[in-house]
Motif scaffolding. Structure first.
Motif, PDB file in Angstrom:
ATOM      1  N   PHE A 255       0.835  -1.195   0.000  1.00 51.73           N
ATOM      2  CA  PHE A 255       0.000   0.000   0.000  1.00 51.73           C
ATOM      3  C   PHE A 255       0.875   1.252   0.000  1.00 51.73           C
ATOM      4  O   PHE A 255       1.761   1.402   0.843  1.00 51.73           O
ATOM      5  CB  PHE A 255      -0.913   0.017   1.233  1.00 51.73           C
ATOM      6  N   GLY A 256       0.616   2.134  -0.965  1.00 56.37           N
ATOM      7  CA  GLY A 256       1.213   3.457  -0.965  1.00 56.37           C
ATOM      8  C   GLY A 256       2.680   3.534  -1.322  1.00 56.37           C
ATOM      9  O   GLY A 256       3.317   4.559  -1.074  1.00 56.37           O
ATOM     10  N   VAL A 257       3.257   2.492  -1.929  1.00 56.65           N
ATOM     11  CA  VAL A 257       4.697   2.512  -2.187  1.00 56.65           C
ATOM     12  C   VAL A 257       5.053   2.872  -3.618  1.00 56.65           C
ATOM     13  O   VAL A 257       6.211   3.122  -3.919  1.00 56.65           O
ATOM     14  CB  VAL A 257       5.329   1.141  -1.839  1.00 56.65           C
ATOM     15  N   MET A 258       4.079   2.860  -4.509  1.00 53.73           N
ATOM     16  CA  MET A 258       4.388   3.174  -5.901  1.00 53.73           C
ATOM     17  C   MET A 258       3.178   3.813  -6.569  1.00 53.73           C
ATOM     18  O   MET A 258       2.082   3.863  -5.995  1.00 53.73           O
ATOM     19  CB  MET A 258       4.830   1.918  -6.662  1.00 53.73           C
ATOM     20  N   ARG A 259       3.379   4.254  -7.791  1.00 51.16           N
ATOM     21  CA  ARG A 259       2.320   4.901  -8.543  1.00 51.16           C
ATOM     22  C   ARG A 259       1.144   3.943  -8.736  1.00 51.16           C
ATOM     23  O   ARG A 259       1.349   2.754  -8.988  1.00 51.16           O
ATOM     24  CB  ARG A 259       2.871   5.332  -9.900  1.00 51.16           C
ATOM     25  N   PHE A 260      -0.063   4.473  -8.616  1.00 51.42           N
ATOM     26  CA  PHE A 260      -1.312   3.747  -8.776  1.00 51.42           C
ATOM     27  C   PHE A 260      -1.614   2.788  -7.623  1.00 51.42           C
ATOM     28  O   PHE A 260      -2.617   2.076  -7.650  1.00 51.42           O
ATOM     29  CB  PHE A 260      -1.368   2.967 -10.101  1.00 51.42           C
ATOM     30  N   ALA A 261      -0.753   2.750  -6.609  1.00 49.57           N
ATOM     31  CA  ALA A 261      -1.002   1.871  -5.461  1.00 49.57           C
ATOM     32  C   ALA A 261      -2.111   2.451  -4.594  1.00 49.57           C
ATOM     33  O   ALA A 261      -2.382   3.657  -4.605  1.00 49.57           O
ATOM     34  CB  ALA A 261       0.257   1.702  -4.630  1.00 49.57           C
ATOM     35  N   PRO A 262      -2.800   1.592  -3.812  1.00 47.27           N
ATOM     36  CA  PRO A 262      -3.758   2.123  -2.845  1.00 47.27           C
ATOM     37  C   PRO A 262      -3.044   2.996  -1.811  1.00 47.27           C
ATOM     38  O   PRO A 262      -1.843   2.799  -1.561  1.00 47.27           O
ATOM     39  CB  PRO A 262      -4.362   0.876  -2.201  1.00 47.27           C
ATOM     40  N   PRO A 263      -3.734   3.953  -1.203  1.00 46.82           N
ATOM     41  CA  PRO A 263      -3.100   4.801  -0.185  1.00 46.82           C
ATOM     42  C   PRO A 263      -2.495   3.963   0.944  1.00 46.82           C
ATOM     43  O   PRO A 263      -2.938   2.829   1.205  1.00 46.82           O
ATOM     44  CB  PRO A 263      -4.263   5.658   0.331  1.00 46.82           C
ATOM     45  N   PRO A 264      -1.478   4.473   1.606  1.00 48.35           N
ATOM     46  CA  PRO A 264      -0.838   3.717   2.697  1.00 48.35           C
ATOM     47  C   PRO A 264      -1.841   3.312   3.770  1.00 48.35           C
ATOM     48  O   PRO A 264      -2.849   3.985   3.992  1.00 48.35           O
ATOM     49  CB  PRO A 264       0.195   4.701   3.251  1.00 48.35           C
ATOM     50  N   LEU A 265      -1.559   2.211   4.440  1.00 45.16           N
ATOM     51  CA  LEU A 265      -2.403   1.778   5.543  1.00 45.16           C
ATOM     52  C   LEU A 265      -2.326   2.772   6.691  1.00 45.16           C
ATOM     53  O   LEU A 265      -1.251   3.296   7.004  1.00 45.16           O
ATOM     54  CB  LEU A 265      -1.962   0.398   6.042  1.00 45.16           C
ATOM     55  N   GLU A 266      -3.480   3.006   7.301  1.00 49.91           N
ATOM     56  CA  GLU A 266      -3.499   3.852   8.487  1.00 49.91           C
ATOM     57  C   GLU A 266      -3.040   3.040   9.693  1.00 49.91           C
ATOM     58  O   GLU A 266      -2.959   1.807   9.640  1.00 49.91           O
ATOM     59  CB  GLU A 266      -4.912   4.394   8.700  1.00 49.91           C
ATOM     60  N   ALA A 267      -2.765   3.737  10.777  1.00 45.78           N
ATOM     61  CA  ALA A 267      -2.228   3.075  11.973  1.00 45.78           C
ATOM     62  C   ALA A 267      -3.173   1.981  12.466  1.00 45.78           C
ATOM     63  O   ALA A 267      -2.729   0.877  12.841  1.00 45.78           O
ATOM     64  CB  ALA A 267      -1.974   4.103  13.066  1.00 45.78           C
ATOM     65  N   ALA A 268      -4.483   2.247  12.473  1.00 41.49           N
ATOM     66  CA  ALA A 268      -5.443   1.248  12.953  1.00 41.49           C
ATOM     67  C   ALA A 268      -5.457   0.022  12.046  1.00 41.49           C
ATOM     68  O   ALA A 268      -5.607  -1.106  12.524  1.00 41.49           O
ATOM     69  CB  ALA A 268      -6.837   1.869  13.044  1.00 41.49           C
ATOM     70  N   GLU A 269      -5.310   0.246  10.763  1.00 41.03           N
ATOM     71  CA  GLU A 269      -5.270  -0.884   9.818  1.00 41.03           C
ATOM     72  C   GLU A 269      -4.015  -1.723  10.054  1.00 41.03           C
ATOM     73  O   GLU A 269      -4.072  -2.964  10.021  1.00 41.03           O
ATOM     74  CB  GLU A 269      -5.314  -0.363   8.382  1.00 41.03           C
ATOM     75  N   ARG A 270      -2.902  -1.072  10.282  1.00 39.85           N
ATOM     76  CA  ARG A 270      -1.666  -1.812  10.550  1.00 39.85           C
ATOM     77  C   ARG A 270      -1.784  -2.637  11.832  1.00 39.85           C
ATOM     78  O   ARG A 270      -1.323  -3.781  11.887  1.00 39.85           O
ATOM     79  CB  ARG A 270      -0.487  -0.836  10.672  1.00 39.85           C
ATOM     80  N   ARG A 271      -2.404  -2.044  12.856  1.00 37.43           N
ATOM     81  CA  ARG A 271      -2.562  -2.776  14.118  1.00 37.43           C
ATOM     82  C   ARG A 271      -3.424  -4.017  13.912  1.00 37.43           C
ATOM     83  O   ARG A 271      -3.143  -5.088  14.465  1.00 37.43           O
ATOM     84  CB  ARG A 271      -3.176  -1.872  15.188  1.00 37.43           C
ATOM     85  N   ALA A 272      -4.482  -3.887  13.114  1.00 33.18           N
ATOM     86  CA  ALA A 272      -5.356  -5.043  12.861  1.00 33.18           C
ATOM     87  C   ALA A 272      -4.576  -6.157  12.173  1.00 33.18           C
ATOM     88  O   ALA A 272      -4.677  -7.337  12.557  1.00 33.18           O
ATOM     89  CB  ALA A 272      -6.545  -4.607  12.008  1.00 33.18           C
ATOM     90  N   LEU A 273      -3.785  -5.813  11.166  1.00 37.90           N
ATOM     91  CA  LEU A 273      -3.005  -6.834  10.467  1.00 37.90           C
ATOM     92  C   LEU A 273      -1.951  -7.451  11.377  1.00 37.90           C
ATOM     93  O   LEU A 273      -1.692  -8.662  11.311  1.00 37.90           O
ATOM     94  CB  LEU A 273      -2.352  -6.234   9.218  1.00 37.90           C
TER      95      LEU A 273
END
Length: 426
Positions: free
Chosen positions: A95-113
């Motif tokens: 997420f969010g590392v290159m062109r056309f990628a989905p926006p970076p994960l938010e903090a809450a999303e990272r915690r869930a994963l």
């Protein structure tokens, strides 16, 4: 497209499917039609991402609720990857590392994963219906149908389905169709149950191949082919395909009639019937016509007791096709089932009027649920004492013989189908 672009497209498509009551394949077709920049390989990859989530949707929802996260399309796709073995940091890196990628994960999303990182998709605490990916109200009906085979049949309904073809005997033998497919780079194998069936491994775009364009083969599940076989339509007969849709079974019936006699494809949808025209022409069918069933239509009354065969491929839950349409089980409600069973009974009562004495009425669904199948037949026979069941036997393995045809994915390798043929004795 880049992998990141495909991931973003999958998130968008899944979000549309989650918000729309229409079938997922129709939604996907519309989604991809408006994005012509997405190539064939990209479409397959996007579809695989989304359909994998749909097959595991209840379990993913259970896990995300357990870790206190919302089941958004982003997290559904991300959590499936974590729960099937990809480390959470690596998933976050998509997420969010290159062109056309989905926006970076938010903090809450990272915690869930991170909380899911040590787990797998299944868990001992899951309710049985969640683990088996079935609606709560459907599970008792499946247990009634499958008994101790419940687990294996539900597992089969969660797997991708094969691609089955029906050879069009109006244009080729099965051996000739096999050779034509091989020449087009498609290696098929004869099906086990249908004498006209061929099976292709994996997902292949057969519609661009010459054997399909020339009408040598049609796409049709092996179980659906057996329903057409059970109808026993012969050359010279008068046949009605009462719920014809786009004409899949009409084509098979016309083939068994060798283009001799008369077949009428009926439906309440003009667009579906219009869609049959091209298929009939491609298959070389000349003995079929269409009839639109409308409110106030006197056609059934004028045609009473004039048909040798009437096939009712009734609208149903499609519970036997959930390996192809995993979204359908997520959207099915008890109200839907009640409305469908009432509609099925009404259709049977109307269609039986067409059957002449000595003629046969064939009722079929692509469901494995008793209320849509055996219970419908029992109620129909109680209302219409001049009909009697004709047991299944013709051309089928001995284990399928009996009063009615019952097919299931785990045992038979087909979609789940039900069929019963009845003869008017009076």
């Amino acid at each position: 497209m880049t992998p990141a672009g495909r991931l973003q497209a999958a998130i968008e498509l899944l979000g549309t499917i989650e918000a729309d009551r229409r079938p997922a394949d129709a939604i996907a077709n519309d989604f991809l039609r408006t994005r012509r920049f997405i190539g064939g390989g990209d479409r397959r990859e996007i579809g695989e991402i989304v359909w994998s989530v749909l097959r595991a949707r209840r379990r993913l929802g259970w896990w995300l609720e357990r870790v206190g996260a919302e089941a958004t399309p982003r997290l559904l796709i991300a959590s499936l990857r974590v729960l099937t073995g990809m480390p959470a940091p690596r998933v976050a890196g998509l997420f969010g590392v290159m062109r056309f990628a989905p926006p970076p994960l938010e903090a809450a999303e990272r915690r869930a994963l991170d909380r899911l990182d040590t787990h797998t998709l299944d868990h001992p605490s899951m309710p049985e219906a969640v683990r088996l990916e079935m609606p709560d109200f459907v599970l008792p009906l499946l247990r009634e149908r499958f008994g101790d085979k419940l687990e294996s049949e539900c597992a089969a309904l969660m797997q991708p389905a094969p691609l089955d073809l029906r050879v069009n005997l109006l244009k080729a033998t099965r051996d000739e169709a096999l050779a034509a497919l091989a020449a087009a780079g498609l290696k098929a194998e004869p099906t086990r149950l249908s004498p006209w069936g061929l099976r292709l491994p994996g997902r292949q775009n057969v519609t661009v191949a010459a054997p399909f364009r020339d009408g040598l083969v049609e796409i049709q599940d092996e179980g659906s082919q057996l329903v057409a076989l059970l109808a026993g339509a012969q050359p010279g007969m008068r046949v009605a395909d009462y719920c014809a849709g786009a004409g899949g079974k009409t084509l098979a019936l016309a083939m068994t009639m060798a283009n001799k006699g008369h077949i009428i494809a009926c439906d309440v949808s003009a667009p579906r019937l219009d869609g049959a025209i091209r298929r009939l022409r491609r298959a070389g069918v000349h003995n079929a016509e269409r009839h639109l069933l409308e409110s106030g239509d006197k056609w059934v009354k004028r045609q009473e007791k004039k048909f040798d065969r009437v096939l009712v491929d009734a609208p149903c839950t499609g519970a036997g096709t959930w390996r192809r349409n995993p979204d359908a089980r997520l959207k099915l409600t008890e109200t839907d089932l009640a409305e469908l069973t009432a509609k099925q009974a009404a259709i049977l009562d109307a269609a039986q009027r067409l059957v002449k004495p000595g003629g046969r009425l064939v009722y079929a669904t692509c469901s494995v649920l008793r209320p849509e199948n055996e219970a419908q037949i029992e109620s129909f026979l109680a209302r219409h004492s001049d009909f009697a069941i004709v047991p299944v036997a013709d051309g089928l393995p001995a284990y399928l013989h009996g009063d009615m045809l019952r097919l299931s994915p785990a045992r038979d390798g087909t979609d789940g189908f039900f069929a019963c043929r009845m003869e008017r004795r009076g």
